[in-house]
Design a protein around this motif. Sequence first.
Motif, short mmCIF file in Angstrom:
data_model
loop_
_atom_site.label_atom_id
_atom_site.label_comp_id
_atom_site.label_asym_id
_atom_site.label_seq_id
_atom_site.Cartn_x
_atom_site.Cartn_y
_atom_site.Cartn_z
N PRO A 1 0.95 -0.90 -0.15
CA PRO A 1 -0.12 0.18 -0.05
C PRO A 1 0.47 1.00 0.11
O PRO A 1 1.73 0.91 0.83
CB PRO A 1 -0.58 -0.09 0.98
CG PRO A 1 -0.19 -1.10 1.55
CD PRO A 1 0.66 -1.70 0.93
N SER A 2 -0.06 2.54 -0.49
CA SER A 2 1.12 3.15 -0.45
C SER A 2 1.19 3.94 0.54
O SER A 2 0.57 3.93 1.88
CB SER A 2 0.18 5.24 -1.66
OG SER A 2 -0.80 4.77 -0.79
N ALA A 3 2.53 4.66 1.09
CA ALA A 3 2.46 5.40 2.05
C ALA A 3 1.29 6.06 2.81
O ALA A 3 0.23 6.47 4.02
CB ALA A 3 3.63 6.20 2.33
N LEU A 4 0.84 6.58 1.82
CA LEU A 4 -0.18 7.78 1.72
C LEU A 4 -1.64 6.90 2.88
O LEU A 4 -2.50 7.05 3.70
CB LEU A 4 -1.41 8.21 0.94
CG LEU A 4 -1.97 9.47 0.90
CD1 LEU A 4 -1.62 10.79 1.22
CD2 LEU A 4 -3.33 9.60 -0.40
N GLU A 5 -1.79 5.86 1.81
CA GLU A 5 -2.91 4.63 2.18
C GLU A 5 -3.03 4.59 4.06
O GLU A 5 -3.16 4.38 5.54
CB GLU A 5 -3.32 3.70 1.79
CG GLU A 5 -3.44 1.98 2.24
CD GLU A 5 -4.19 1.35 0.86
OE1 GLU A 5 -4.22 1.34 0.05
OE2 GLU A 5 -4.90 0.37 2.06
N VAL A 6 -1.47 3.94 4.50
CA VAL A 6 -0.85 3.87 5.37
C VAL A 6 -1.09 4.99 6.54
O VAL A 6 -1.40 4.26 7.75
CB VAL A 6 0.43 3.14 5.65
CG1 VAL A 6 1.13 2.22 6.90
CG2 VAL A 6 1.07 2.01 4.34
N GLU A 7 -0.94 5.95 6.25
CA GLU A 7 -0.84 6.74 6.94
C GLU A 7 -2.53 6.97 7.49
O GLU A 7 -2.01 7.09 8.45
CB GLU A 7 -0.52 7.84 6.27
CG GLU A 7 -0.11 9.16 7.70
CD GLU A 7 0.04 10.80 7.06
OE1 GLU A 7 0.03 11.70 7.12
OE2 GLU A 7 0.87 10.50 5.22
N SER A 8 -3.55 6.61 6.93
CA SER A 8 -4.57 6.84 7.42
C SER A 8 -5.32 5.45 8.23
O SER A 8 -6.89 5.31 8.32
CB SER A 8 -5.66 7.74 5.81
OG SER A 8 -5.84 6.41 5.09
N ASN A 9 -4.29 4.32 7.36
CA ASN A 9 -5.39 3.49 7.68
C ASN A 9 -4.07 2.37 8.12
O ASN A 9 -3.79 2.20 7.14
CB ASN A 9 -5.77 2.73 6.71
CG ASN A 9 -6.72 1.72 7.70
OD1 ASN A 9 -6.93 1.35 8.41
ND2 ASN A 9 -7.12 0.74 6.29
N PRO A 10 -3.11 2.74 9.44
CA PRO A 10 -2.29 1.61 9.74
C PRO A 10 -2.50 0.30 9.65
O PRO A 10 -1.51 -0.03 9.40
CB PRO A 10 -1.98 2.26 11.32
CG PRO A 10 -3.38 3.44 11.48
CD PRO A 10 -3.45 3.30 10.44
N ARG A 11 -3.49 0.06 10.04
CA ARG A 11 -3.79 -1.51 9.82
C ARG A 11 -3.67 -2.45 8.19
O ARG A 11 -3.38 -3.79 8.56
CB ARG A 11 -5.43 -2.16 9.58
CG ARG A 11 -5.38 -1.45 11.52
CD ARG A 11 -6.66 -2.37 11.60
NE ARG A 11 -7.07 -2.26 13.85
CZ ARG A 11 -8.53 -1.99 14.23
NH1 ARG A 11 -9.11 -2.05 13.25
NH2 ARG A 11 -8.34 -2.45 14.84
N ALA A 12 -3.46 -1.47 7.40
CA ALA A 12 -2.64 -1.51 5.92
C ALA A 12 -1.68 -1.89 6.15
O ALA A 12 -0.43 -2.31 5.17
CB ALA A 12 -3.82 -0.89 5.14
N SER A 13 -0.98 -1.30 7.30
CA SER A 13 0.85 -1.29 7.01
C SER A 13 1.38 -3.00 6.44
O SER A 13 3.01 -2.67 5.99
CB SER A 13 1.78 -0.58 8.16
OG SER A 13 0.98 -1.75 9.35
N SER A 14 0.88 -3.52 6.80
CA SER A 14 2.02 -4.77 6.26
C SER A 14 1.13 -5.93 5.13
O SER A 14 1.36 -6.94 4.50
CB SER A 14 1.70 -6.20 7.85
OG SER A 14 -0.03 -5.86 7.43
N ALA A 15 -0.10 -5.33 4.49
CA ALA A 15 -0.14 -5.63 3.00
C ALA A 15 0.64 -5.86 2.42
O ALA A 15 1.63 -5.36 2.02
CB ALA A 15 -1.60 -5.03 2.70
#
Length: 375
Positions: A344-358
């Motif tokens: 995921p993009s850094a922007l997505e991870v910033e707004s949804n930390p649960r995406a960070s390991s996807a």
Amino acid sequence: MRSPSAGLVEDSSSARFRPVRDGTPLGATQPVGGLQMSQANANHPDPNAGTGPDLPGQGRHQPVMVGEVVSILSPVPAGIMVDATVGDGGHAAAMLEANTRLFLLGLDRDPAAIVSASRRLERYRDRVALEQLSFDQLAVAACPLAAAKGLPVTAVLFDLGVRSDQLDDAQRGFSYRHDGPLDMRMDSTQALTAADVVNGWSESELASLFAANGEGRFCHRLARAVVAARPLSSTTELAQVVASALPASVRREPGHPARRVFQAVRVAVNSELEMLRPALGEALSLLAPGGRCVVLSYHSGEDRIVKAVFKEAETGGCSCPPKLPCHCGAQRRARLLFRSSRRPSALEVESNPRASSARMRALERLGANESRLGS
Ligand SMILES: C[S@@+](CC[C@H](N)C(=O)[O-])C[C@H]1O[C@@H](n2cnc3c(N)ncnc32)[C@H](O)[C@@H]1O
């Protein structure tokens, strides 16, 4: 040793979905609960998502890398899309909106997910069927539906792991952040619970489980501490035992000290890794030529399996030396849509930390005349 895992880390009486074995779409005659996804969101899906690490309350589950999923799966031929982990229906709603020639079959082990998805997908009711089923039974639901509708299966999505409301509901026992029972079952009719694993597995079985989930050199120490503290009955107790068994330097590292142990126990309770390989194999067998499969995984154990299954589909298991023409007669079944996994993009991870390991992987099924290696 029992199934070690690997890698990092509603009121069901109101469930008005219908089984799909007769190919009948959701809500054809029965109404489903109120739609929760706003018109604006349905047309412009939130480009964020969430599942991976257990992070503080995120509200409703946001579908991870939804823009990427839609752009990969939208071009598939008309047919059935199987969302093998429909959850709250976030990806499913985006796909139904983006490709009006798809009929969606949504599966989930968790009855609460089926209730939630049926509400969110109400506006698409003529194009949706939902079934509470584990994805290793994918063919059991998809084959009769495809036959009844006379449609090929042209898309399959696996968005693995857990969703936000499973993590955020203390009574489900998934989270080290909330005090709850040691449960962690995605399907509450299943017998095995987290308490059975934590209180019943031997020290060496627990050590292997923790080792396979990234606890490495501390696995024996953690297993010994858990065994010494038995019987454990709550998530808080388990989190405390784990935290106090780790050296202070490790406790100070970013992330909750118990996260990997909780993930290990969850993966074991739900046999998550054992089910994945056969389910991916079934999905690839069901896909029609030109059909596509996307998998979102959230820890390295899952991603290793996805990578291996996809590679085998791409090479047909060819055993010939690299760069030389194939003589072993291997038949490739698919082409990878991109070679390394996507994040995921850094922007997505910033707004949804649960995406960070996807990590996302995707392939396209080949037709018979494309399957000779080198073609
Ligand atoms: C990350 S969530 C999916 C979220 C969904 N994509 C959305 O947009 O709302 C993962 C879901 O997979 C379900 N699940 C996990 N293992 C499963 C299995 N073996 N079979 C079916 N569903 C499973 C969980 O209950 C959970 O609802």
